[in-house]
Design an enzyme around this catalytic site. Sequence first.
Site, mmCIF file in Angstrom:
data_model
loop_
_atom_site.group_PDB
_atom_site.id
_atom_site.type_symbol
_atom_site.label_atom_id
_atom_site.label_comp_id
_atom_site.label_asym_id
_atom_site.label_seq_id
_atom_site.Cartn_x
_atom_site.Cartn_y
_atom_site.Cartn_z
ATOM 1 N N LYS A 9 10.293 -23.899 27.826
ATOM 2 C CA LYS A 9 9.301 -23.790 26.750
ATOM 3 C C LYS A 9 9.672 -24.782 25.659
ATOM 4 C CE LYS A 9 10.182 -20.902 23.665
ATOM 5 N NZ LYS A 9 10.421 -21.882 22.547
ATOM 6 N N ASP A 136 10.278 -14.626 22.504
ATOM 7 C CA ASP A 136 9.667 -15.741 23.225
ATOM 8 C C ASP A 136 9.160 -15.359 24.612
ATOM 9 O OD1 ASP A 136 9.856 -17.667 21.283
ATOM 10 O OD2 ASP A 136 11.751 -18.498 21.994
#
Length: 288
Positions: A9, A136
Amino acid sequence: MLTARAPAKINLSLHIVRRREDGYHDLESLVAFAGAGDLLSLEPGPDLTLETSGPTAAAAAIGGDNLVLRAARALRELVPDLTLGAFRLTKRLPVAAGIGGGSSDAAAALRLLAEANAMPAEDERLFAAARATGADVPVCLDPRARMMRGTGERLGPPLRLQPLAAVLVNPGIGLETRHVFGRMGLQPGQDHGMPAHPEVGDRPTGDHLFGLLRKSRNDMEDAASVLAPVISDVLAVLGAARGCRLTRMSGSGTTCFAIFDDCRAASRAARTVRRDHPGWWVKSTVLR
């Protein structure tokens, strides 16, 4: 055996809006995902186990602290008859590096468990388990470019982001997010006082995309660079590469990225950085 990729990410932008009264930080972030990532497999069965291998496996959390196991246990609390199984994680991404490696692993575990248990991808229990596992993890459940807000739980719709040729570099050290927030020094209830994130639109491409990226920032970069000065070295090396259009740190560090016009320029830059800094983790990839 079921398998899933766990892509890195990348925070193309990361604005810290405020520190809330409860101590958590609200953020605005444009997130994309890389071609580089870990690989996770699941052999469904009655017991929950995890085996790790790969070049960065030694640095990954083991036992109950590993986010793969934490995500599975969080989902089992919501689905008591959940079929579990034996996970095998091939760890390729650097750890504590600002690219959500562990979070992406956890999200991949939830996707595999959903597949093994015939749960639809939109099942709210998957999102609840992701949120319980880490800030996250929700954005990694469906790894497509989008805006992320709040503490990570408020997700915008997927964006038709122009593919971005990029180089990722980690200098071989990690940073804990809490230490970077601590260095920023925001007090509970305090706003950061910086301009809001520019509007992205549903299909950011070309000059519009680079324009909004240049108007955005990573508010954690300065604090992380104080704690790990090598970050400034990485950014300088990437910024000097021929064809580089933008450099920035991802997340709370220490991984930095550079964006190039095409994959050929990115590959050329990656070879040069790898040659000059053999101790760094260097990856040429595409962000989407």
